[in-house]
Design an enzyme around this catalytic site. Structure first.
Site, PDB file in Angstrom:
ATOM      1  N   LYS A   1     -11.210  -3.067  -3.366  1.00  0.00           N
ATOM      2  CA  LYS A   1     -12.193  -1.999  -3.524  1.00  0.00           C
ATOM      3  C   LYS A   1     -11.538  -0.668  -3.882  1.00  0.00           C
ATOM      4  O   LYS A   1     -12.199   0.215  -4.402  1.00  0.00           O
ATOM      5  CB  LYS A   1     -13.089  -1.881  -2.286  1.00  0.00           C
ATOM      6  CG  LYS A   1     -12.396  -1.638  -0.971  1.00  0.00           C
ATOM      7  CD  LYS A   1     -13.440  -1.452   0.121  1.00  0.00           C
ATOM      8  CE  LYS A   1     -13.536  -2.600   1.080  1.00  0.00           C
ATOM      9  NZ  LYS A   1     -12.360  -2.783   1.953  1.00  0.00           N
TER      10      LYS A   1
ATOM     11  N   LYS B   1       0.815  -1.221   0.000  1.00  0.00           N
ATOM     12  CA  LYS B   1       0.000   0.000   0.000  1.00  0.00           C
ATOM     13  C   LYS B   1       0.845   1.267   0.000  1.00  0.00           C
ATOM     14  O   LYS B   1       0.475   2.261  -0.616  1.00  0.00           O
ATOM     15  CB  LYS B   1      -0.963   0.011   1.193  1.00  0.00           C
ATOM     16  CG  LYS B   1      -2.078  -1.005   1.033  1.00  0.00           C
ATOM     17  CD  LYS B   1      -3.252  -0.704   1.931  1.00  0.00           C
ATOM     18  CE  LYS B   1      -4.415  -1.623   1.563  1.00  0.00           C
ATOM     19  NZ  LYS B   1      -5.554  -1.522   2.437  1.00  0.00           N
TER      20      LYS B   1
ATOM     21  N   LYS C   1      -4.797  -8.968  -6.344  1.00  0.00           N
ATOM     22  CA  LYS C   1      -6.021  -9.208  -5.585  1.00  0.00           C
ATOM     23  C   LYS C   1      -7.143  -8.263  -6.029  1.00  0.00           C
ATOM     24  O   LYS C   1      -6.879  -7.090  -6.306  1.00  0.00           O
ATOM     25  CB  LYS C   1      -5.688  -8.961  -4.106  1.00  0.00           C
ATOM     26  CG  LYS C   1      -6.743  -9.319  -3.127  1.00  0.00           C
ATOM     27  CD  LYS C   1      -6.323  -8.916  -1.714  1.00  0.00           C
ATOM     28  CE  LYS C   1      -6.515  -7.433  -1.450  1.00  0.00           C
ATOM     29  NZ  LYS C   1      -7.070  -7.072  -0.136  1.00  0.00           N
TER      30      LYS C   1
HETATM   31  N1  AQP Z   1      -9.832 -10.180  -3.185  1.00  0.00           N
HETATM   32  C1  AQP Z   1     -10.158 -10.733  -2.029  1.00  0.00           C
HETATM   33  N2  AQP Z   1     -10.375 -12.063  -1.946  1.00  0.00           N
HETATM   34  C2  AQP Z   1     -10.730 -12.648  -0.778  1.00  0.00           C
HETATM   35  N3  AQP Z   1     -10.891 -11.937   0.374  1.00  0.00           N
HETATM   36  C3  AQP Z   1     -10.692 -10.615   0.327  1.00  0.00           C
HETATM   37  N4  AQP Z   1     -10.761  -9.661   1.247  1.00  0.00           N
HETATM   38  C4  AQP Z   1     -10.475  -8.455   0.702  1.00  0.00           C
HETATM   39  N5  AQP Z   1     -10.195  -8.604  -0.596  1.00  0.00           N
HETATM   40  C5  AQP Z   1     -10.317  -9.943  -0.863  1.00  0.00           C
HETATM   41  C6  AQP Z   1     -11.112  -9.906   2.640  1.00  0.00           C
HETATM   42  O1  AQP Z   1     -12.132  -8.995   3.004  1.00  0.00           O
HETATM   43  C7  AQP Z   1     -11.950  -8.619   4.371  1.00  0.00           C
HETATM   44  C8  AQP Z   1     -11.945  -7.138   4.500  1.00  0.00           C
HETATM   45  O2  AQP Z   1     -10.837  -6.557   3.893  1.00  0.00           O
HETATM   46  P1  AQP Z   1     -10.558  -5.024   4.169  1.00  0.00           P
HETATM   47  O3  AQP Z   1     -11.566  -4.198   3.526  1.00  0.00           O
HETATM   48  O4  AQP Z   1     -10.416  -4.773   5.596  1.00  0.00           O
HETATM   49  O5  AQP Z   1      -9.158  -4.746   3.581  1.00  0.00           O
HETATM   50  P2  AQP Z   1      -8.436  -5.313   2.358  1.00  0.00           P
HETATM   51  O6  AQP Z   1      -8.097  -6.749   2.559  1.00  0.00           O
HETATM   52  O7  AQP Z   1      -7.288  -4.391   2.117  1.00  0.00           O
HETATM   53  O8  AQP Z   1      -9.559  -5.202   1.224  1.00  0.00           O
HETATM   54  P3  AQP Z   1      -9.577  -4.332  -0.026  1.00  0.00           P
HETATM   55  O9  AQP Z   1     -10.868  -4.562  -0.727  1.00  0.00           O
HETATM   56  O10 AQP Z   1      -8.328  -4.585  -0.811  1.00  0.00           O
HETATM   57  O11 AQP Z   1      -9.592  -2.872   0.564  1.00  0.00           O
HETATM   58  P4  AQP Z   1      -8.638  -1.670   0.211  1.00  0.00           P
HETATM   59  O12 AQP Z   1      -8.681  -1.590  -1.285  1.00  0.00           O
HETATM   60  O13 AQP Z   1      -9.191  -0.463   0.882  1.00  0.00           O
HETATM   61  O14 AQP Z   1      -7.290  -2.053   0.723  1.00  0.00           O
HETATM   62  C9  AQP Z   1     -10.656  -9.273   4.841  1.00  0.00           C
HETATM   63  O15 AQP Z   1     -10.986 -10.458   5.543  1.00  0.00           O
HETATM   64  C10 AQP Z   1      -9.949  -9.595   3.566  1.00  0.00           C
HETATM   65  O16 AQP Z   1      -9.092 -10.709   3.693  1.00  0.00           O
END
Ligand code: AQP
Length: 339
Positions: free
Chosen positions: A204, A118, A201
């Site tokens: 969002k 990040k 991955k």
């Molecule tokens: N692509 C993914 N596949 C499976 N699980 C996922 N999770 C996120 N992306 C995937 C799971 O969703 C939960 C919440 O994640 P988060 O929002 O706290 O943070 P993150 O993992 O960083 O998710 P994002 O969507 O990638 O958010 P941003 O873009 O803001 O960093 C966790 O259990 C995660 O494993």
């Protein structure tokens, strides 16, 4: 003391840093719902304090927090069965995080791949909060003495750090106070990949909306994104081994399996030999059938944001019955003077 001395309790959270994606749904929320029906107390959280480790527009943050709560409820998390909260309304999360900032070591944090991903090349300009994120995450979990944490595969390293923090705290203070939390990383889609790049991955906050399926996308948008998803020219194999070195194909098959609640082998028994020209529409139909009822219900819940706020306020009250005594005991163990 072993974890059996603790109440079986589940905690997990999602950042309101954008809209919910199919990755969040398959990697996390589906498991949240099933664990709610098992023999656990369940606490699910919109981790708004985590979201601001990267700048968020305040109005959007408020909207995303409520929409995320609506997404949880629409997916099947019942405020009568689970405690549903936003992190900032339960101040003990941040208070315990400070203690854990003093337990965790710089070297541990520097190994965290999420920070490296990040912060990118400009780590000096990243917020201190982004660097300390895993200590707050450990506090989110351990302020409930949670024994199990359902997450996607990307959070594995942070959960190992949570265990390290609990072990070091218990060791440094000569107590058996914090449980050694078990990660629950299960299902066919523990890491849903970007639709545009099978090595990345689904996220969002990815700049490309075409890379992800949002839980609020309508049927046409879902079908279009799946139709345009990157794939290779070969037909689907009839065995899982045939997906080796085919990350995009594997991703779509995993998504199908997780949405249909069947194994990858079952998907390939049915679709092996098919070209993407026929598999993609089948996947799109399945995704729409599963996601449309959730997005319709989310929209209905978002018509009454005051009700969502009431649910979160009630959740915070219930949560603090657990968190306030655990923080008080932690302060006592550490040596803080207070009544
Ligand atoms: N692509 C993914 N596949 C499976 N699980 C996922 N999770 C996120 N992306 C995937 C799971 O969703 C939960 C919440 O994640 P988060 O929002 O706290 O943070 P993150 O993992 O960083 O998710 P994002 O969507 O990638 O958010 P941003 O873009 O803001 O960093 C966790 O259990 C995660 O494993």
């Amino acid at each position: 003391m072993t974890n059996s001395a603790f109440t079986p309790r589940v905690f997990s959270g999602i950042q309101p840093s954008g809209g919910l994606t199919l990755g969040n749904y398959l990697g996390a929320i589906k498991r949240f719902v099933s664990m709610q029906e098992e023999a656990y107390e369940t606490i699910y959280c919109m981790v708004d304090l985590h979201a601001i480790t990267v700048w968020q527009d305040p109005a959007k943050l408020r909207h995303n927090t409520r929409e995320l709560a609506a997404g949880f409820i629409a997916s099947g998390i019942s405020p009568d069965k689970s405690i549903l909260i936003n992190q900032s309304q339960v101040p003990e999360h941040a208070q315990l995080a400070w203690i854990f900032n003093c337990v965790a070591r710089m070297g541990w944090m520097q190994r965290m791949t999420q920070f490296k991903d990040k912060a990118g090349k400009n780590a000096q300009n990243a917020s201190l909060g982004l660097f300390g994120y895993p200590a707050l995450m450990a506090a989110d979990i351990l302020i409930y003495h949670a024994t199990h944490v359902p997450v996607g595969d990307d959070q594995k390293q942070h959960l190992e750090l949570t265990r390290d923090i609990a072990i070091k705290f218990n060791h440094d203070y000569g107590v058996d106070f914090f449980p050694i939390t078990e990660p629950v990383i299960e299902g066919a889609a523990t890491r849903v990949m970007s639709l545009r790049d099978g090595s990345k991955k689904m996220s969002k906050s990815d700049a490309s909306d075409a890379s992800r399926i949002n839980m609020t996308d309508d049927a046409d948008t879902i079908a279009k994104k799946i139709r345009k998803a990157k794939t290779d020219p070969d037909a689907l194999p009839s065995e899982a081994k045939g997906l080796d070195d085919r990350p995009e194909a594997r991703n779509l098959v995993n998504i199908y399996a997780a949405l249909a609640d069947i194994s990858v082998d079952q998907v390939l028994a049915e679709h092996g030999g098919a070209q993407f020209g026929s598999f993609k529409p089948a996947l799109a139909d399945l995704a729409v059938a599963k996601l449309a009822p959730i997005s319709t219900e989310m929209a209905r819940l978002m018509d009454d944001p005051a009700e969502i706020d009431r649910i979160l306020a009630r959740g915070a009250e219930q949560a603090r019955e657990i968190t306030a005594p655990i923080l008080k005991q932690t302060y006592d163990i550490v040596g803080m003077v207070g009544g």
